[in-house]
Design an enzyme around this catalytic site. Structure first.
Site, PDB file in Angstrom:
ATOM      1  N   GLU A 152      42.357  34.312  56.036  1.00  0.00           N
ATOM      2  CA  GLU A 152      43.473  35.220  56.303  1.00  0.00           C
ATOM      3  C   GLU A 152      44.250  34.662  57.483  1.00  0.00           C
ATOM      4  O   GLU A 152      43.658  34.231  58.481  1.00  0.00           O
ATOM      5  CB  GLU A 152      42.973  36.627  56.629  1.00  0.00           C
ATOM      6  CG  GLU A 152      44.067  37.602  57.043  1.00  0.00           C
ATOM      7  CD  GLU A 152      43.526  38.981  57.404  1.00  0.00           C
ATOM      8  OE1 GLU A 152      42.527  39.406  56.772  1.00  0.00           O
ATOM      9  OE2 GLU A 152      44.064  39.619  58.328  1.00  0.00           O
ATOM     10  N   GLU A 157      50.580  40.527  64.804  1.00  0.00           N
ATOM     11  CA  GLU A 157      50.036  41.874  64.883  1.00  0.00           C
ATOM     12  C   GLU A 157      50.336  42.409  66.276  1.00  0.00           C
ATOM     13  O   GLU A 157      50.502  41.654  67.236  1.00  0.00           O
ATOM     14  CB  GLU A 157      48.528  41.893  64.631  1.00  0.00           C
ATOM     15  CG  GLU A 157      48.132  41.631  63.198  1.00  0.00           C
ATOM     16  CD  GLU A 157      46.629  41.735  63.007  1.00  0.00           C
ATOM     17  OE1 GLU A 157      46.165  42.784  62.530  1.00  0.00           O
ATOM     18  OE2 GLU A 157      45.927  40.757  63.342  1.00  0.00           O
TER      19      GLU A 157
END
Length: 631
Positions: A152, A157
Site C-alpha cells: 500500500e 494522510e
C-alpha cells in the site's frame, strides 16, 4: 508558481488505462502532458474514471474499513463543481453509522487507471475538524495475495486535529496482525497545511519511492528501510488511486461533532511519466542561521540556474546558501536546460527568537513542575561534569528502568496556560542532558490533561508531543524540543495540566542520564503581548478548472495579528499575475482567511502568481514578519 508543463527526471514503466508506456533511461525529460488526469470540470464526478464506494466496509469484507472507522460512505457526499472535487463528512445517521462521508477509486474503471512507477500528484485542501482522516493513496488492483503482502502506498494522510502535519507511508510485510509500515512526515508552522491548497505527490521508480509537498522533498523509502528488504513488493503489481475522508477510526481519533460538516477539496489529480525537479533544504529554520538549498531530481543537460531569496543571496549553481536572520520568505530557483524551463520554490518560515521565561525544574530551586512519578532511579546529585553549557551545582541523576519500554518522569504544572504557541513554534521546551556513555537517543515531552489521561487509555487526554535527540558527544547538551504530534483533538490547548518526559522511548535502555534546566522558552514578542500589527502568515496560489477546458486562478491568504490570533474582517488587496492581470480585494473571515478567484477564465497551459499589495485592519501590516507576500 512552478510551470507544471516543463518538468522532468527519472525512468518509469507504467500501465495507464490499458496503455503501457515504454521503458525510458534515467534523465529523460518529462512529457509535458499528463498521461492521466482529472481536473474535475463539469458538475458531476466522471464515473468512467472513478468508482464511488459505498457503505461501512462490511460489503467489502472489512467492516469499519479495517480501521474502526465510524462513517458510512454515500454517493451524495462526493460532489464536483467550480473545478473541484469535494468530499464532505457529515453528522448523519445511516443504518448503524452515525456519520457519512465519501470514498472513490480508479480500479477497473473504463477510463480509470492502474500504474507501476511514475509521478502521482494531487492538489488538495485538507479539512480542519477534529476526528477527520483525509487520504490520497494507492492499492494494487486484483493482487494475487492479500493486504499488506501486496503493498500500500499512502501519498498523503493527515488528521483534522493535526492538520499542521502531512505524512506519507508504505505498508508491507506479513499478513495482519504481523503487518509492518514505515512513514515520513512534514510539519508546517506557524500556520497549517489546511489553510490552503497544496500539491501532494510521490515519485515512484524501481526500489525507491519519494514524497513531496509542493516542491519540497521530505521523505524517501527504499528496500533498505524495511525490516526485511524482501518485503518490498511495490514492483509486483499495478496500483490504483483512492481518495477518501474517514471519520474517527484508529488514526482519525475522537470526533468533535460541533465541527461538522467538514470538507476535503481536490483541485486535480495527475499522473506523469517522469518526475520533476524539486528542492531539498529546511522550510522551518532558526533565526540567525545558515541553510543550504539544492535542486535535485533534475533531468536534462546544460542546466542554468537563477536563484533568489528574500535575504538577497543568489547563485548560478544548483545550490544556494541562505543566511537567515529574523524574516522568512520564498526561496526559488529558475532552471533552464535541454528539457526546457521550470521553477521550483519553497516558502521558508524563520522561527522567533526565544528566551527562558519559566523554569519547570532545575533541581536547585522550586520550579513550576511538581514531579510526582518516575520509573527509574531518581537522585539529585552534584553536577558531575560542569562546563560552559551547564555549571549548575545540583542536577538530576536518572538511571533509566531497563524493564520499562516507556520509562517516564511525570509531574503536574500550571505553567502551560495554552499550548497553542508550542504547536505554532513560538514557544519551546529546552532541557540540558549529560550522558557519561554518550550516544544518540530520542527524548520526548508529552503534554496531558491529568484528569482524563490514564496509563491504559492512550490517546485520550494527550494533547501533543515534542521531540529532541541527543548527540554522541562529550559534555552537556542543551536540547530544543520541536513539535512531533498533535495527539487527542478532544484535549484543548487550555487543558494541559501534566508534563511527561520519556527517555529513549520504546527501548530497554538502562543507561544513566543527568538532566537539568528543564524550562519553557517563549518568543521575545508574541502571544503574551497585546496585538500591535497584522501579519500575513501564508499565501497559496492555484489554477482551478472553470469548465469547457478553461481555467481560473485562485489565491488563499491567511492573516493573523502579531499574537497569533486570526485577523477577522481585515481588508486584503492583491494582484494576480502570470497569465492573468487582475486586482482584487475582500475581507478575511473568522479564521483570518480570504480566498480570491479571477473573473477571467483562460484556456491552454496557464500559470498564476499572486501578490498581497495591502492589508487594512485594526493594526498596520508588518511586512517584515509576513510570510511570502508573493506566491
Amino acid at each position: 508558481m512552478k510551470n507544471k508543463h516543463q518538468r522532468a527526471t527519472m525512468a518509469m514503466l507504467g500501465v495507464v488505462g490499458g496503455l503501457t508506456s515504454t521503458v525510458a533511461v534515467a534523465a529523460t525529460c518529462q512529457n509535458p502532458v499528463p498521461i492521466w488526469q482529472d481536473e474535475f470540470e463539469g458538475n458531476s464526478l466522471d464515473t468512467s474514471k472513478w468508482e464511488i464506494m459505498l457503505g461501512d466496509g462490511c460489503s467489502y469484507g472489512i467492516c469499519g474499513w479495517g480501521n474502526n472507522e465510524l462513517q458510512s460512505y454515500q454517493a451524495e457526499n462526493v460532489t464536483v463543481s467550480n473545478g473541484k472535487l469535494t468530499i464532505t463528512a457529515k453528522k448523519q445517521r445511516v443504518r448503524g453509522s452515525q456519520y457519512t462521508s465519501g470514498r472513490i477509486r480508479t480500479a477497473n474503471m473504463p477510463n480509470g487507471g492502474e500504474w507501476t512507477h511514475g509521478r502521482f500528484e494531487a492538489s488538495i485542501k485538507l479539512p480542519k475538524g477534529t476526528g477527520m482522516w483525509p487520504a490520497f493513496w494507492m492499492l494494487p488492483t486484483n493482487p494475487d495475495v492479500g493486504w499488506p503482502v501486496s503493498g500500500e502506498i499512502d501519498i498523503l494522510e493527515a488528521t483534522g486535529q493535526a492538520d499542521m502535519i502531512a505524512f506519507g507511508t508504505i505498508h508491507y510485510g506479513q499478513p495482519y496482525p504481523n503487518n509492518e509500515w514505515t512513514s515520513g512526515r512534514i510539519i508546517k508552522q506557524p500556520d497549517r497545511w489546511s489553510d490552503g491548497f497544496h500539491e501532494y505527490a510521490v515519485e515512484w521508480e524501481p526500489n525507491e519511492i519519494r514524497w513531496y509537498v509542493d516542491d519540497i522533498l521530505y521523505s524517501v523509502k527504499t528496500p533498505n528501510d524495511l525490516s526485511d528488504p524482501s518485503y518490498w513488493t511495490f514492483e509486483n503489481y499495478s496500483y490504483h488511486f483512492l481518495l477518501n475522508m474517514a471519520v474517527g477510526g484508529s488514526i482519525g481519533g475522537v470526533v468533535d461533532d460541533s465541527q461538522l460538516p467538514q470538507k476535503m477539496e481536490v483541485d486535480y489529480v495527475r499522473v506523469y511519466d517522469f518526475g520533476q525537479p524539486s528542492l531539498t533544504g529546511p522550510h522551518i529554520v532558526e533565526p540567525n542561521s545558515t541553510a543550504t538549498y539544492r535542486v535535485i531530481d533534475e533531468a536534462g543537460t546544460n542546466s542554468n540556474y537563477n536563484w533568489s531569496a528574500p535575504t538577497g543571496q543568489s547563485s548560478t549553481t544548483n545550490s544556494l546558501v541562505v543566511n537567515w536572520q529574523d524574516q522568512g520568505g520564498i526561496v526559488s530557483a529558475n532552471i533552464s536546460n535541454s528539457c526546457g524551463q521550470s521553477t521550483v520554490s519553497m516558502n521558508v518560515h524563520v522561527l522567533p527568537e526565544l528566551v527562558e521565561t519559566t523554569v519547570l525544574e532545575n533541581f536547585d530551586t522550586n520550579g513550576a513542575l511538581a514531579i510526582t512519578y518516575w520509573d527509574g532511579q531518581y537522585t539529585e546529585v552534584a553536577n558531575p561534569a560542569a562546563d560552559a553549557v551547564n555549571s549548575s551545582p545540583t542536577v538530576l541523576e536518572y538511571v533509566r528502568n531497563s524493564a520499562s519500554l516507556y520509562d517516564v518522569i511525570a509531574g503536574n504544572t500550571s505553567a502551560i496556560a495554552s499550548a497553542a504557541e508550542l504547536i505554532a513554534g513560538s514557544n519551546a521546551f529546552y532541557l540540558d542532558v549529560y550522558m557519561p556513555s554518550a550516544s544518540k537517543q530520542e527524548i520526548l515531552v508529552q503534554l496531558e490533561d491529568g484528569s482524563r489521561a490514564t496509563p491504559d487509555n492512550y490517546p485520550t487526554g494527550r494533547h501533543s508531543k515534542y521531540i529532541a535527540h541527543t548527540e554522541a558527544v562529550a559534555g552537556w547538551q542543551r536540547l530544543k524540543f520541536t513539535l512531533e504530534d498533535r495527539i487527542d483533538g478532544g484535549t484543548a490547548d487550555t487543558d494541559v495540566s501534566d508534563i511527561v518526559l520519556l527517555i529513549a522511548p520504546n527501548s530497554n535502555d538502562g543507561s544513566t542520564y543527568y538532566l537539568d534546566n528543564f524550562s519553557l522558552y517563549t518568543a521575545t514578542t508574541g502571544p503574551e503581548t497585546n496585538p500591535t500589527a497584522l501579519v500575513v502568515n501564508s499565501v497559496s496560489t492555484s489554477v482551478v478548472g472553470a469548465g469547457k477546458g478553461t481555467k481560473k486562478a485562485q489565491a488563499t491568504v491567511t492573516v493573523n495579528d502579531n499574537t497569533g490570533a486570526p485577523a477577522t474582517n481585515a481588508v486584503v488587496s492583491g494582484q494576480f499575475g502570470g497569465d492573468w492581470s487582475e486586482s482584487v480585494s475582500a475581507n478575511t473571515d473568522s479564521n483570518g482567511v480570504v480566498t480570491f478567484e479571477t473573473t477571467n477564465a483562460l484556456s491552454g497551459n496557464v500559470n498564476a502568481t499572486f501578490c498581497v499589495t495591502a492589508v487594512n485592519g485594526a493594526w498596520p501590516l508588518d511586512t517584515a514578519e509576513s510570510q511570502g507576500l508573493c506566491q
